[in-house]
Design a protein around this motif. Structure first.
Motif: not given
Length: 90
Positions: A69-70, A74-75
């Motif tokens: 997730k990290d 957000g890409n």
């Protein structure tokens, strides 16, 4: 060591057996197992005079999800190859 413990699920292995199988001194192995236990990646239970270690698969799952997730910030297309490899086909 961790892969060995994952393969030995759900019974786990005694610390001495892990050390012997990997050719590592017992005190060194105990130190490494302690670090993994504090990190939430292994669990242990005392059985008489020995300590049996098991991979904590829930801890591994949580760490993996956190990293995935990290990783992309957000890409989503950055993680697409990893997700594709982890996702079983049909």
């Amino acid at each position: 060591m961790f892969r060995l413990l994952v393969r030995r699920e759900p019974t786990g292995m005694a610390a001495g057996d892990i050390a012997r199988q990997l050719g590592v001194p017992q005190n060194t192995m105990s130190a490494h197992l302690g670090i993994l236990a504090r990190a939430g990646l292994v669990r242990f239970e005392r059985h008489s005079r020995s300590i049996v270690y098991r991979a904590d698969l829930d801890g591994l799952r949580a760490l993996t999800l956190f990293l995935v997730k990290d990783c992309c910030a957000g890409n989503a297309e950055l993680c697409a190859p990893l997700v594709a490899e982890l996702t079983p086909c049909c």
